[in-house]
Design a protein around this motif. Structure first.
Motif, short mmCIF file in Angstrom:
data_model
loop_
_atom_site.label_atom_id
_atom_site.label_comp_id
_atom_site.label_asym_id
_atom_site.label_seq_id
_atom_site.Cartn_x
_atom_site.Cartn_y
_atom_site.Cartn_z
N TYR A 114 22.36 -5.11 -1.52
CA TYR A 114 21.27 -4.85 -0.60
C TYR A 114 21.32 -5.75 0.63
CZ TYR A 114 18.87 -9.03 -2.41
OH TYR A 114 18.53 -10.32 -2.75
N ARG A 115 22.01 -6.89 0.51
CA ARG A 115 22.16 -7.80 1.65
C ARG A 115 23.21 -7.31 2.65
NH1 ARG A 115 23.12 -12.72 -2.37
NH2 ARG A 115 24.37 -10.99 -3.21
N ASN A 125 15.66 -2.69 -0.24
CA ASN A 125 15.27 -2.65 1.17
C ASN A 125 14.09 -1.70 1.40
OD1 ASN A 125 16.94 -4.51 2.65
ND2 ASN A 125 18.68 -3.21 2.12
N ARG A 128 10.99 -3.45 0.07
CA ARG A 128 10.55 -4.53 0.97
C ARG A 128 9.92 -3.95 2.23
NH1 ARG A 128 12.41 -9.72 -0.16
NH2 ARG A 128 12.28 -10.28 2.05
N CYS A 135 13.63 -6.88 5.97
CA CYS A 135 14.57 -5.99 5.28
C CYS A 135 15.41 -5.27 6.31
CB CYS A 135 13.82 -4.97 4.42
SG CYS A 135 12.80 -3.82 5.39
N TYR A 292 18.52 -11.93 5.17
CA TYR A 292 18.70 -12.52 3.84
C TYR A 292 19.59 -13.76 3.95
CZ TYR A 292 16.95 -8.00 2.28
OH TYR A 292 16.17 -6.88 2.07
#
Length: 292
Positions: A114-115, A125, A128, A135, A292
């Protein structure tokens, strides 16, 4: 009637991205790096990925294209995603949709770190975004918000009707327009193919976001005078009139609808270009560690 011109807005924002990318390179000695995975030879996907790669080069990013044939196994694709996840030299990873029927797109999306999910599709994401936390916002809705911001479109207190509830455009767009921000603070109605009396609902809209994937779905009788119309549709049809062999149509009957609007985005030349900008901005943020 004014044009929400994606060419103008994307060119201006890409100038800023290129400057930031150059500053990043001078400090770190490396360029922001986007990897795109393309499975098969779908004409639309080929075009979209080529545009993404080309735009990366224009703003000073490094880009890598990983290609697979239609018969690649799901396990092989997931193994490649995991390998890219572990590569610290990669800032963003996208897997171009659609995928062949034997590959589960939800499993593929969830496998991406997800990062590095610069398309903004990963459940983390999206979750968030729901909570209004930092995000990666899905690239197309992000691009639309950037366009509204550029043209200083007043959205507060307006009634926005979003046509289409996909996780890629419609649903996140409804969330972004409703949240306490500028642009934002709309009262939002999210409609779809099962909505009853859809034309009546759309006629109430101050802002229409058409993302249902049907050529010329929004007609002039569905739009009130002075509405703002954002056309997300990209419907390809074969054509002997163009070099590419196809022609693009939006979800809005542009010729009939445009005279009734205060602002409208064309197809092509509108939201599609802004989607690329959203992707580039997410990739730059990933490289700089801004999220992130």
């Amino acid at each position: 009637m004014e044009i929400l011109d994606g060419k103008v807005v994307s060119a201006r924002i890409k100038e800023d991205i290129a400057k930031e990318a150059n500053d990043f390179f001078e400090v770190t000695g490396r360029k922001p790096h986007l990897v795109a995975i393309l499975v098969g030879h779908d004409g639309g996907s080929e075009t979209y990925v080529a545009s993404k790669i080309r735009n990366c080069e224009k703003v000073g990013f490094k880009s890598t294209l990983v290609r697979y044939e239609d018969n690649v196994t799901e396990d092989e694709l997931l193994a490649k995603i995991n390998k890219i996840n572990d590569n610290e030299a990669v800032d963003g990873l996208i897997v171009q949709l659609p995928l062949p029927e034997h590959i589960d797109p939800e499993k593929v999306t969830a496998a991406i770190d997800y990062r590095k999910d610069v398309d903004g599709f990963h459940p983390i994401n999206l979750g968030r975004m729901m909570r209004n936390l930092p995000c990666f916002i899905p690239a197309t809705p992000y691009g639309i918000m950037l366009m509204l911001e550029y043209y200083q479109i007043e959205t507060e207190g307006k009634h926005a009707v979003v046509i289409g509830r996909s996780n890629i455009v419609g649903s996140p767009m409804s969330i972004l327009l409703a949240r306490n921000s500028n642009p934002g603070n709309c009262t939002v109605t999210l409609t779809h193919s099962k909505t009853q009396n859809l034309p009546d609902i759309v006629r109430q809209a101050d802002i229409i976001v058409a993302a249902i994937g049907r050529k010329n779905f929004v007609t002039a009788d569905m739009v009130k005078e002075g509405a703002i119309v954002i056309d997300v549709g990209i419907n390809r049809e074969e054509s002997s009139e163009t070099k590419s062999g196809y022609k693009l149509y939006g979800d809005v009957d542009y010729e009939q609808v445009a005279p009734k609007t205060s602002w409208i985005s064309p197809v092509p030349g509108g939201v599609g270009l802004m989607t690329i900008v959203g992707l580039l901005k997410n990739t730059l943020k990933s490289a700089k560690g801004d999220i992130y």
